[in-house]
Design a protein around this motif. Structure first.
Motif, mmCIF file in Angstrom:
data_model
loop_
_atom_site.group_PDB
_atom_site.id
_atom_site.type_symbol
_atom_site.label_atom_id
_atom_site.label_comp_id
_atom_site.label_asym_id
_atom_site.label_seq_id
_atom_site.Cartn_x
_atom_site.Cartn_y
_atom_site.Cartn_z
ATOM 1 N N LEU A 288 -7.083 8.074 -3.050
ATOM 2 C CA LEU A 288 -5.474 7.778 -2.635
ATOM 3 C C LEU A 288 -5.525 7.354 -1.143
ATOM 4 C CD1 LEU A 288 -2.297 8.103 -2.564
ATOM 5 C CD2 LEU A 288 -2.792 10.687 -2.293
ATOM 6 N N VAL A 289 -5.066 6.375 -0.558
ATOM 7 C CA VAL A 289 -4.767 6.282 0.874
ATOM 8 C C VAL A 289 -3.514 5.735 0.986
ATOM 9 C CG1 VAL A 289 -5.582 3.719 0.700
ATOM 10 C CG2 VAL A 289 -6.119 5.015 2.760
ATOM 11 N N ASP A 290 -3.175 6.063 2.353
ATOM 12 C CA ASP A 290 -1.597 5.794 2.779
ATOM 13 C C ASP A 290 -1.816 4.355 3.307
ATOM 14 O OD1 ASP A 290 -0.524 8.105 1.936
ATOM 15 O OD2 ASP A 290 -1.088 8.800 3.849
ATOM 16 N N GLY A 291 -0.847 3.482 3.158
ATOM 17 C CA GLY A 291 -0.935 2.248 3.598
ATOM 18 C C GLY A 291 0.511 1.360 3.599
ATOM 19 N N SER A 292 0.667 0.325 3.821
ATOM 20 C CA SER A 292 1.994 -0.419 3.648
ATOM 21 C C SER A 292 1.789 -1.773 2.857
ATOM 22 C CB SER A 292 2.532 -0.777 5.102
ATOM 23 O OG SER A 292 1.932 -1.616 5.884
ATOM 24 N N HIS A 293 2.958 -1.983 2.268
ATOM 25 C CA HIS A 293 2.990 -3.070 1.424
ATOM 26 C C HIS A 293 4.320 -3.942 1.541
ATOM 27 C CE1 HIS A 293 2.617 -5.760 -2.018
ATOM 28 N NE2 HIS A 293 3.738 -5.476 -2.634
ATOM 29 N N THR B 70 3.615 2.853 1.463
ATOM 30 C CA THR B 70 3.034 2.962 0.086
ATOM 31 C C THR B 70 1.871 3.888 0.067
ATOM 32 O OG1 THR B 70 3.830 0.672 -0.086
ATOM 33 C CG2 THR B 70 2.455 1.930 -1.931
ATOM 34 N N LYS B 71 1.605 4.581 -1.109
ATOM 35 C CA LYS B 71 0.453 5.168 -1.338
ATOM 36 C C LYS B 71 -0.352 4.619 -2.354
ATOM 37 C CE LYS B 71 2.204 9.910 -0.449
ATOM 38 N NZ LYS B 71 1.371 10.370 0.612
ATOM 39 N N PHE B 72 -1.465 3.994 -1.851
ATOM 40 C CA PHE B 72 -2.242 3.150 -2.602
ATOM 41 C C PHE B 72 -3.359 4.201 -3.763
ATOM 42 C CE2 PHE B 72 -0.958 0.213 0.646
ATOM 43 C CZ PHE B 72 -0.977 -1.002 -0.074
#
Length: 185
Positions: free
Chosen positions: A55-60, A65-67
């Protein structure tokens, strides 16, 4: 004087990174990051345990978003090392489960978070730093069907690697390889 030594070390480290990594990379089937074990999905096929969920935090599209994904490769890059300093960066190549579209959106009922695993997205952006990842487990969701998994987050409980002597945050198993296929030697 202590500040000057740290400044020189930082300067040498930045110089090493600017020189590009060594072309000979190491591929690993398993590693430990801050005491948490990660395996690739290929290694997991031979075991009864599951350690490839990440799990990694990011943006979409500008939205946080949590990926959620699964680990496919562990890559160690070496940078301009010498006898005094061993400079490495460990990358995880992951397959990210698609959350795009209403049919694949994350389902959260307040108690459980469930994801659809039948499609992947961000295929052109599969890499994260090993230290950015967080461990998750995926359990089959009997309510929603075959392609849905309940996400269980892993909480680290002060595990220590007693045999580790390096001052690094990442420790690889000795089952690595220098060849392109990553098969154990």
């Amino acid at each position: 004087m202590m500040w000057k030594n740290n400044r020189e070390e930082v300067s040498e480290g930045l110089y090493a990174l600017s020189c590009c990594p060594d072309l000979r990379v190491k591929l690993w089937a398993s590693c430990s990051v801050s005491g948490v074990r990660y395996n690739t999905i290929n290694r997991e096929r031979q075991r009864h345990t599951q350690n490839s969920g990440v799990l990694v935090d990011g943006s979409h599209n500008g939205v946080f978003t949590k990926f959620y994904g699964q680990l496919t490769e562990i890559i160690e890059l070496n940078y301009n090392s010498n006898l005094e300093f061993h400079r490495t960066v460990v990358l995880f190549r992951c397959e990210w489960f698609s959350q795009d579209g209403k049919a694949r959106a994350i389902r959260d009922d307040g108690h459980f978070r469930t994801i659809n695993i039948d499609r992947f997205w961000y295929k052109s952006d599969p890499f994260i730093l090993a230290t950015q990842s967080r461990k998750v487990f995926y359990v089959e969701d009997n309510l929603l069907g075959q392609n849905w998994r309940v996400v269980q987050k892993f909480e680290h409980r002060s595990m220590y690697d007693v045999n580790e002597t390096e001052l690094t945050n990442v420790h690889q198993d000795e089952t690595g390889s220098d060849n392109e296929l990553g098969e154990p030697m």
